[in-house]
Design a protein around this motif. Structure first.
Motif, PDB file in Angstrom:
ATOM      1  N   ILE A  88     -14.652  -2.650  -0.249  1.00 27.99           N
ATOM      2  CA  ILE A  88     -15.102  -2.896  -1.616  1.00 27.99           C
ATOM      3  C   ILE A  88     -16.403  -2.127  -1.827  1.00 27.99           C
ATOM      4  O   ILE A  88     -17.095  -1.769  -0.875  1.00 27.99           O
ATOM      5  CB  ILE A  88     -15.303  -4.407  -1.895  1.00 27.99           C
ATOM      6  N   SER A  89     -16.723  -1.867  -3.057  1.00 21.35           N
ATOM      7  CA  SER A  89     -17.880  -1.050  -3.370  1.00 21.35           C
ATOM      8  C   SER A  89     -19.181  -1.779  -3.032  1.00 21.35           C
ATOM      9  O   SER A  89     -19.224  -3.013  -2.951  1.00 21.35           O
ATOM     10  CB  SER A  89     -17.865  -0.680  -4.852  1.00 21.35           C
ATOM     11  N   LYS A  90     -20.236  -0.986  -2.859  1.00 23.91           N
ATOM     12  CA  LYS A  90     -21.554  -1.572  -2.613  1.00 23.91           C
ATOM     13  C   LYS A  90     -21.991  -2.425  -3.802  1.00 23.91           C
ATOM     14  O   LYS A  90     -22.646  -3.465  -3.630  1.00 23.91           O
ATOM     15  CB  LYS A  90     -22.577  -0.468  -2.364  1.00 23.91           C
ATOM     16  N   THR A  91     -21.607  -1.992  -4.988  1.00 23.69           N
ATOM     17  CA  THR A  91     -21.981  -2.743  -6.198  1.00 23.69           C
ATOM     18  C   THR A  91     -21.378  -4.140  -6.167  1.00 23.69           C
ATOM     19  O   THR A  91     -22.050  -5.137  -6.495  1.00 23.69           O
ATOM     20  CB  THR A  91     -21.506  -1.994  -7.445  1.00 23.69           C
ATOM     21  N   LEU A  92     -20.109  -4.255  -5.759  1.00 26.30           N
ATOM     22  CA  LEU A  92     -19.465  -5.561  -5.691  1.00 26.30           C
ATOM     23  C   LEU A  92     -20.093  -6.421  -4.608  1.00 26.30           C
ATOM     24  O   LEU A  92     -20.292  -7.633  -4.791  1.00 26.30           O
ATOM     25  CB  LEU A  92     -17.963  -5.384  -5.438  1.00 26.30           C
ATOM     26  N   ARG A  93     -20.428  -5.807  -3.474  1.00 28.15           N
ATOM     27  CA  ARG A  93     -21.084  -6.566  -2.405  1.00 28.15           C
ATOM     28  C   ARG A  93     -22.421  -7.138  -2.886  1.00 28.15           C
ATOM     29  O   ARG A  93     -22.741  -8.298  -2.650  1.00 28.15           O
ATOM     30  CB  ARG A  93     -21.317  -5.660  -1.184  1.00 28.15           C
ATOM     31  N   ILE A  94     -23.170  -6.280  -3.551  1.00 27.71           N
ATOM     32  CA  ILE A  94     -24.465  -6.747  -4.075  1.00 27.71           C
ATOM     33  C   ILE A  94     -24.263  -7.843  -5.112  1.00 27.71           C
ATOM     34  O   ILE A  94     -25.004  -8.843  -5.155  1.00 27.71           O
ATOM     35  CB  ILE A  94     -25.247  -5.556  -4.674  1.00 27.71           C
ATOM     36  N   GLY A  95     -23.214  -7.672  -5.936  1.00 34.22           N
ATOM     37  CA  GLY A  95     -22.932  -8.692  -6.947  1.00 34.22           C
ATOM     38  C   GLY A  95     -22.600 -10.048  -6.326  1.00 34.22           C
ATOM     39  O   GLY A  95     -23.070 -11.096  -6.806  1.00 34.22           O
TER      40      GLY A  95
END
Length: 564
Positions: A88-95
């Protein structure tokens, strides 16, 4: 009794962290390792709640417990994605991290706001402190997040079982079952008011299951397995530096081969003043980062090494350079020994080749002498003409007109003794006749040139080089040809006559002129000189005139030594 149980649970949880690090030392930063820390914090929170004496202490202990309650489901879900090779994208992980942190932030408002807990009531259960909360609106978000992680985990399980053939379903099912059991047990025990008492035991069970799963997962982690296997089998030194040539570090094997690395300071530029530093800097300056690698050999102390220099990557960016250094001492010694053996073998072959060639030459000269011993008219002719050819050829070399004929001239000198081998096939009555030949006898005598060419070919083919065979044949076959075409056996004219035969013709005639024969006295050097020079352009090649003139004094000196 309950307090002792919780203390033991916390100690066992910490021991489990040590066990995890022991069985999985190379991956202590994984999601599962972080889960173990969070579970230990959560168990500690339950212990502190049991030991609390008032509402502020109980709320603080509850907030500590919520560290695990909020982040364990997130880490569990990320770990499941890792097992399933789903990125999964880094953006989703951060989210997801922000979402969990937001929920934890709501939990920390307890005691200051009614958004998470409207109120709490302290109670004593089984001799320890607990509380009964009245949930606020933000607590619903916590339940939704837990439910979402549970639903997502089950969805990933189903998707992977149907689509992901390269995922171990045993590991996946065990992991999801454990997660479902933990979350379901939490909701059930919370409704019954037993979560503070029972959840530490649930977490311990989950940790033991996770240890078993993680041990199995290690076998399916090909990147980690390959890395561990290579490191176990590795015999090479590794050393890394930054882009500006500052030392980063090395492995133990590098320290074994290069003890001076212990004095290299991290984040400090490599010094050229040290032997190893000088070698490393030389390679670094030579390396082009646009190329894949640079391979160089160097010597350090008594050992030989092969260094392979490559770019060092951190993520998808080049952050420095990596040296892989192999101990090449055994190979270099083997190569050196092999070179010595090859040189000795080459020298041995060369000596034997010289020996064989000497035998061949002696056999050929011996045959020529046998021929000469049958001819009463030409005693010593072979030895003398061979020397005349050598003197004439050396003069031709000095002229500079034949710069690329070194091997040719050597072959002509070697072929000279074979020019009259054909006489061995001439009948003795003709060969040993003391006077001049009549026409029929002369025709038979002339046949010696063609017969000589055939004999030479049979003697030398498959033994000598093609060049020598051809030159020796031409010398035997055509040394009686004349420049004006009146010679024999083929009446060749001018440059149709091979150069080697033209050289041999001068030597053959000059020796006949200045040597005594049974039918004539020897001629003076001056008379012989005039005959040869005046015959240039008729009998002999006029291009050889200057070479003959320049060496005639040397020829006279040679014949004087023969007479002595």
């Amino acid at each position: 009794m309950v307090i002792n149980y919780m203390i033991v649970a916390l100690i066992l949880s910490l021991i489990n962290i040590a066990i995890l690090i022991y069985v999985n030392p190379k991956r202590t930063t994984s999601h599962y390792t972080a889960m173990f820390y969070m579970m230990s914090i959560q168990i500690a929170g339950h212990l502190f709640l049991a030991l609390s004496h008032n509402e502020p202490e109980a709320l603080l202990a509850n907030k500590i417990a919520y560290v695990g309650a909020v982040y364990v489901p997130l880490l569990f879900f990320l770990g499941e994605l890792t097992i399933c090779n789903i990125k999964i994208s880094k953006t989703l992980r951060i989210g997801l991290f922000i979402l969990s942190t937001t929920v934890f932030g709501f939990a920390t408002t307890a005691g200051y706001s009614d958004i998470f807990y409207r109120s709490i009531t302290l109670v004593q259960r089984n001799g320890v402190t607990d509380f009964i909360p009245e949930f606020g609106p933000a607590h619903i978000i916590f339940n939704i997040v837990l439910g979402t992680y549970l639903f997502s985990g089950i969805s990933v399980l189903i998707y992977s079982l149907l689509k992901k053939k390269n995922v171990s379903y045993k590991n996946l099912v065990a992991l999801v079952a454990m997660g479902f059991f933990c979350i379901a047990a939490f909701f059930v025990l919370r409704e019954k008011g037993m979560d503070m008492l029972v959840m530490p035991a649930i977490y311990l069970i989950a940790e033991y299951v996770l240890i078993a799963i993680i041990h199995r997962i290690g076998k399916y982690d090909m990147e980690g397995t390959i890395r561990d296997t290579l490191e176990f089998q590795n015999e090479n030194a590794y050393l890394s530096v930054t882009k500006d040539f500052c030392y980063i570090g090395c492995n133990d094997i590098a320290l074994h081969h290069f003890p001076e690395l212990r004095y290299f300071r991290v984040d400090t530029k490599i010094q050229e003043s040290t032997e190893l530093g000088s070698v490393l800097l030389k390679l670094l300056h030579k390396f082009n980062p646009q190329e894949l690698s640079l391979v160089e050999n160097f010597k350090h102390g008594k050992n030989h090494y092969k260094a392979i220099l490559r770019n060092l990557h951190h993520g998808d960016k080049v952050c420095g350079y990596m040296f892989r250094i192999e101990d090449d001492t055994k190979m270099q010694r083997y190569i050196k020994l092999l070179d010595k053996y090859n040189n000795d073998l080459a020298n041995d072959v060369q000596m034997k080749d010289v020996y064989i060639q000497t035998i061949q030459e002696q056999m050929i000269v011996g045959m020529a002498n046998m021929v000469e011993s049958r001819d009463q008219n030409t005693g010593g002719h072979i030895r003398r003409t061979s020397n005349v050819v050598k003197i004439l050829v050396n003069e031709m070399r000095k002229s500079g007109l034949y710069p690329s004929k070194t091997s040719f001239f050597n072959a002509v000198i070697k072929a000279a003794p074979m020019h009259d081998l054909g006489k061995i096939a001439v009948d003795d009555t003709i060969l040993r006749k003391p006077g001049k030949f009549n026409d029929d006898e002369f025709e038979l005598m002339k046949s010696h040139s063609e017969k000589g060419a055939a004999i030479v070919e049979n003697l030398l083919k498959d033994v000598e080089t093609e060049q020598l065979v051809t030159i020796a044949q031409n010398v035997a076959h055509y040394h009686h040809e004349r420049w004006d075409g009146t010679g024999y056996p083929c009446h060749l004219k001018g440059e149709q006559i091979p150069l080697e035969a033209r050289i041999m013709a001068i030597a053959d005639v000059y020796d006949a002129l200045v040597s005594r024969r049974c039918y004539k006295e020897k001629m003076s050097y001056a008379e012989a000189f005039d005959i040869i020079v005046n015959s240039m352009g008729t009998h002999f090649d006029p291009n050889l005139k200057m070479s003959f003139i320049n060496c005639h004094k040397e020829l006279e000196a040679f014949y004087d030594s023969c007479n002595d």
